[in-house]
Design a protein around this motif. Sequence first.
Motif, mmCIF file in Angstrom:
data_model
loop_
_atom_site.group_PDB
_atom_site.id
_atom_site.type_symbol
_atom_site.label_atom_id
_atom_site.label_comp_id
_atom_site.label_asym_id
_atom_site.label_seq_id
_atom_site.Cartn_x
_atom_site.Cartn_y
_atom_site.Cartn_z
ATOM 1 N N ALA A 77 4.864 11.694 11.432
ATOM 2 C CA ALA A 77 3.663 12.430 11.838
ATOM 3 C C ALA A 77 3.807 13.926 11.625
ATOM 4 O O ALA A 77 2.817 14.661 11.625
ATOM 5 N N LEU A 78 5.046 14.410 11.424
ATOM 6 C CA LEU A 78 5.274 15.840 11.219
ATOM 7 C C LEU A 78 5.085 16.253 9.766
ATOM 8 O O LEU A 78 5.178 17.432 9.432
ATOM 9 N N THR A 79 4.814 15.289 8.883
ATOM 10 C CA THR A 79 4.749 15.566 7.434
ATOM 11 C C THR A 79 3.608 16.496 7.050
ATOM 12 O O THR A 79 3.711 17.269 6.111
ATOM 13 N N GLY A 80 2.486 16.411 7.736
ATOM 14 C CA GLY A 80 1.341 17.265 7.388
ATOM 15 C C GLY A 80 0.458 16.621 6.333
ATOM 16 O O GLY A 80 0.395 15.411 6.201
ATOM 17 N N GLN A 81 -0.212 17.469 5.544
ATOM 18 C CA GLN A 81 -1.191 16.989 4.556
ATOM 19 C C GLN A 81 -0.580 16.032 3.538
ATOM 20 O O GLN A 81 -1.250 15.135 3.049
ATOM 21 N N ASP A 82 0.707 16.218 3.214
ATOM 22 C CA ASP A 82 1.329 15.392 2.174
ATOM 23 C C ASP A 82 1.407 13.924 2.569
ATOM 24 O O ASP A 82 1.605 13.055 1.728
ATOM 25 N N ILE A 83 1.221 13.658 3.862
ATOM 26 C CA ILE A 83 1.243 12.288 4.357
ATOM 27 C C ILE A 83 0.180 11.436 3.657
ATOM 28 O O ILE A 83 0.358 10.247 3.412
ATOM 29 N N VAL A 84 -0.942 12.056 3.306
ATOM 30 C CA VAL A 84 -2.047 11.362 2.640
ATOM 31 C C VAL A 84 -1.650 10.957 1.229
ATOM 32 O O VAL A 84 -1.907 9.827 0.785
ATOM 33 N N ASN A 85 -0.990 11.880 0.493
ATOM 34 C CA ASN A 85 -0.547 11.578 -0.875
ATOM 35 C C ASN A 85 0.495 10.458 -0.874
ATOM 36 O O ASN A 85 0.462 9.564 -1.738
ATOM 37 N N VAL A 86 1.417 10.516 0.075
ATOM 38 C CA VAL A 86 2.460 9.481 0.183
ATOM 39 C C VAL A 86 1.816 8.123 0.452
ATOM 40 O O VAL A 86 2.125 7.126 -0.214
ATOM 41 N N ALA A 87 0.915 8.079 1.414
ATOM 42 C CA ALA A 87 0.257 6.823 1.780
ATOM 43 C C ALA A 87 -0.551 6.266 0.614
ATOM 44 O O ALA A 87 -0.525 5.062 0.345
ATOM 45 N N SER A 88 -1.257 7.132 -0.090
ATOM 46 C CA SER A 88 -2.067 6.691 -1.245
ATOM 47 C C SER A 88 -1.200 6.094 -2.341
ATOM 48 O O SER A 88 -1.526 5.049 -2.915
ATOM 49 N N SER A 89 -0.067 6.749 -2.644
ATOM 50 C CA SER A 89 0.828 6.266 -3.707
ATOM 51 C C SER A 89 1.430 4.908 -3.374
ATOM 52 O O SER A 89 1.449 3.993 -4.205
ATOM 53 N N MET A 117 9.990 2.485 -6.779
ATOM 54 C CA MET A 117 8.828 1.597 -6.755
ATOM 55 C C MET A 117 9.104 0.287 -7.489
ATOM 56 O O MET A 117 8.615 -0.765 -7.092
ATOM 57 N N HIS A 118 9.898 0.369 -8.545
ATOM 58 C CA HIS A 118 10.256 -0.844 -9.302
ATOM 59 C C HIS A 118 11.063 -1.796 -8.407
ATOM 60 O O HIS A 118 10.806 -3.007 -8.378
ATOM 61 N N GLU A 119 12.030 -1.237 -7.662
ATOM 62 C CA GLU A 119 12.846 -2.062 -6.768
ATOM 63 C C GLU A 119 11.998 -2.669 -5.652
ATOM 64 O O GLU A 119 12.123 -3.861 -5.338
ATOM 65 N N LEU A 120 11.117 -1.869 -5.069
ATOM 66 C CA LEU A 120 10.255 -2.363 -3.986
ATOM 67 C C LEU A 120 9.317 -3.459 -4.485
ATOM 68 O O LEU A 120 9.065 -4.436 -3.788
ATOM 69 N N ALA A 121 8.814 -3.286 -5.703
ATOM 70 C CA ALA A 121 7.929 -4.303 -6.291
ATOM 71 C C ALA A 121 8.685 -5.615 -6.498
ATOM 72 O O ALA A 121 8.139 -6.705 -6.276
ATOM 73 N N ASN A 122 9.965 -5.521 -6.906
ATOM 74 C CA ASN A 122 10.797 -6.717 -7.098
ATOM 75 C C ASN A 122 11.041 -7.438 -5.769
ATOM 76 O O ASN A 122 10.979 -8.669 -5.694
ATOM 77 N N ILE A 123 11.320 -6.650 -4.706
ATOM 78 C CA ILE A 123 11.549 -7.238 -3.377
ATOM 79 C C ILE A 123 10.276 -7.929 -2.896
ATOM 80 O O ILE A 123 10.318 -9.030 -2.325
ATOM 81 N N LYS A 124 9.142 -7.289 -3.146
ATOM 82 C CA LYS A 124 7.861 -7.894 -2.766
ATOM 83 C C LYS A 124 7.656 -9.228 -3.487
ATOM 84 O O LYS A 124 7.207 -10.216 -2.885
ATOM 85 N N GLU A 125 8.020 -9.277 -4.758
ATOM 86 C CA GLU A 125 7.857 -10.495 -5.566
ATOM 87 C C GLU A 125 8.757 -11.620 -5.044
ATOM 88 O O GLU A 125 8.373 -12.790 -5.032
ATOM 89 N N MET A 149 7.987 -6.236 5.527
ATOM 90 C CA MET A 149 8.714 -5.344 4.620
ATOM 91 C C MET A 149 8.411 -3.899 5.012
ATOM 92 O O MET A 149 7.254 -3.481 5.030
ATOM 93 N N MET A 150 9.467 -3.152 5.347
ATOM 94 C CA MET A 150 9.308 -1.762 5.771
ATOM 95 C C MET A 150 9.548 -0.838 4.582
ATOM 96 O O MET A 150 10.589 -0.921 3.925
ATOM 97 N N VAL A 151 8.596 0.049 4.305
ATOM 98 C CA VAL A 151 8.726 0.976 3.179
ATOM 99 C C VAL A 151 8.409 2.394 3.652
ATOM 100 O O VAL A 151 7.791 2.599 4.687
ATOM 101 N N GLY A 152 8.825 3.381 2.847
ATOM 102 C CA GLY A 152 8.552 4.776 3.191
ATOM 103 C C GLY A 152 9.574 5.706 2.580
ATOM 104 O O GLY A 152 10.563 5.266 1.978
ATOM 105 N N LEU A 153 9.341 6.993 2.714
ATOM 106 C CA LEU A 153 10.263 7.980 2.173
ATOM 107 C C LEU A 153 11.511 8.070 3.038
ATOM 108 O O LEU A 153 11.508 7.717 4.217
ATOM 109 N N GLN A 154 12.576 8.596 2.458
ATOM 110 C CA GLN A 154 13.819 8.788 3.190
ATOM 111 C C GLN A 154 13.592 9.804 4.312
ATOM 112 O O GLN A 154 12.959 10.833 4.122
ATOM 113 N N GLY A 155 14.088 9.473 5.503
ATOM 114 C CA GLY A 155 13.934 10.391 6.630
ATOM 115 C C GLY A 155 12.694 10.150 7.468
ATOM 116 O O GLY A 155 12.469 10.839 8.463
ATOM 117 N N SER A 156 11.882 9.167 7.069
ATOM 118 C CA SER A 156 10.650 8.893 7.822
ATOM 119 C C SER A 156 10.917 8.089 9.091
ATOM 120 O O SER A 156 10.075 8.024 9.985
#
Length: 464
Positions: A223-235, A202-210, A104-111
Motif C-alpha cells: 500500500a506504500l507503493t503509490g501511483q505505480d501500484i496501478v501500473n504493477v497491477a495492470s501488467s 512473467m515466463h516462469e509465472l506463466a509456466n507455473i500457472k500452466e 498462487m501468490m504473485v507480486g514484486l519483490q518486497g511486497s
Amino acid sequence: MAFDSLSERLQGTIKKFSGQGRLTEKNMEDMLSEIRLALLEADVNYQVVKEFIAATKEKALGQDVLGSLKPGQVVVKIVHDELVTLLGTTVSEINYDRKPTIIMMVGLQGSGKTTTSGKIANLIAKKHGKRPLLVAADIYRPAAVDQLKTLGEQLNVPVYEKGTSQSAESIVEEALGYARENNNDVIIIDTAGRLHIDEPLMHELANIKEIAHPHEILLVVDALTGQDIVNVASSFNEQLGITGAVLTKLDGDSRGGGALSIRHITHVPIKFIGTGEKLDAIDLFYPDRMADRILGMGDVVSLVEKVQDVYDEKDTMKAFRKMQTGQFGLDDMLTQMHQIQKLGPLSGIMKMIPGMPKMPKIDDDESQRRLKVTESIIYSMTKEERRDPSIITLSRKQRIAKGCGKDIAEVNRLLKQFEESKKMMKKLGNLDPSTGMPMPGRSRKNPHVGNANRKKIRHKKKKR
C-alpha cells in the motif's frame, strides 16, 4: 492506517461544508474541487479521480441536494456510496469447495508475498478448518525459502521445499502430488518476485500457472507503493489474469490512494488486507467498512469481530465476577490489558469507534512502552501485593521500584491508575454483562440480593 491523510482531508472538507445552511451549486463545486484535490494528493489515479468526482456530482444533482437543509448528511452519504463503489461494493471470499484449492501468490519483490502466504494459511486453517500446504517456489532468494520454513514452523503448517537447486516449475509439480498424498485441501504457492516486471519473471509465472491451474492468482501489493501500484497491477493482470489483490502494510503511514485505484483499473476485487506485522494481522476486505473508516464513521462490526476472536470469555467473566465482589487485583488488570493488546495497535482500535478518528493521534510505540513498564512493576510485586495493593507501604514501594529498575513515581502512577480503574469497575459491577443494563433488584444496601429475597430475609429475622 494508509488512508490517514486522505481520511483527514475528506473529513475536514465535508465538515467545512456541513456547517452551511443550504447547499448551493457554487459551494458544491467548491466542495468537489477540494475532494478532487484530496484524492489526487493521496495518490489516487487521475482517471479514477475524474470519474469519482463526475459520479458524485451527478448523484448529488440527481437527488435534489441543492437547497437541502442538511447538506452535510446528504453529501456524506453520496461520497460514502461512491467510495464503496470504487472499492468494490461486495466482499469477495475465496471458494474452498474445490479440492485441493490452489492459490498462487504473485507480486514484486518486497511486497510481502512470503509473509502474506503464511498469514493466509494461518487464517484459513483457523477460520475454515482447512489443512493448507505452503509451497516454496521462490528459488532465486534463498532467504525466501528459509522464511517460509520458519513461518510454517511457527504456524504449524507444512511447507514443501526443495531449496534452490530445482526449477520452480518442478517444485510446484511435485508439491501438487505431495498435497494429494497428504490430504492437504489448500495449496498456497509462494512465487518469485523482482524489483521490476521483466520477461523471465512473467515466463516462469506463466509456466507455473500452466502446471498448477490455480483457482486463485492473488497479486500482493504494498500500500506504500503509490501511483505505480496501478501500473504493477495492470501488467500482472494483462499477463497472468489475476483474480484478486492483497494489500499489505495498510497499517503504515502513507497516502495509500494508489490502493483505492486497483479495483477500478483492473476490475478485480481486493480480497485481503494486511493490518500489521503479526501473523494473525490479516482480514477479509470489506469495502463498506473501509469507506466508513475513511470518512471517520468508525467500524464497529470489525471491532466486535476482533473482540470475539481474541477475547477469552471465561477469563472475562471471571474478571467481571471479581469486579462485582471487590476482589479485582493488579494481576486481573494486567490480564485485561493483554486481552486489549491482542486486538492490535490502539490507534487502529480507536479508528473503529465512531467519533474516535477525530481524536489526537495515539502513539502506539508509547502505549507499548507503558505496557512494558506496567508489566515490570507488577511482576516485581509479591502475590499478596498484586491481590491487594492497599498493603503496599513506602518501604514496599522502594523494594518494588528497585526490583524493576524504575523510580517510586512510576510505582505510584500505576497504583493511582489501578485505583481509578477500580472505581470504574465498581460502577460496571452493577451492570449485567450480557446486556450492559443495571441488574434487576439491586440496591445499595444489599447489591447481591433482589427485592423479593430481601423481604424473605427480614421475615426470617422477625420470627427469630
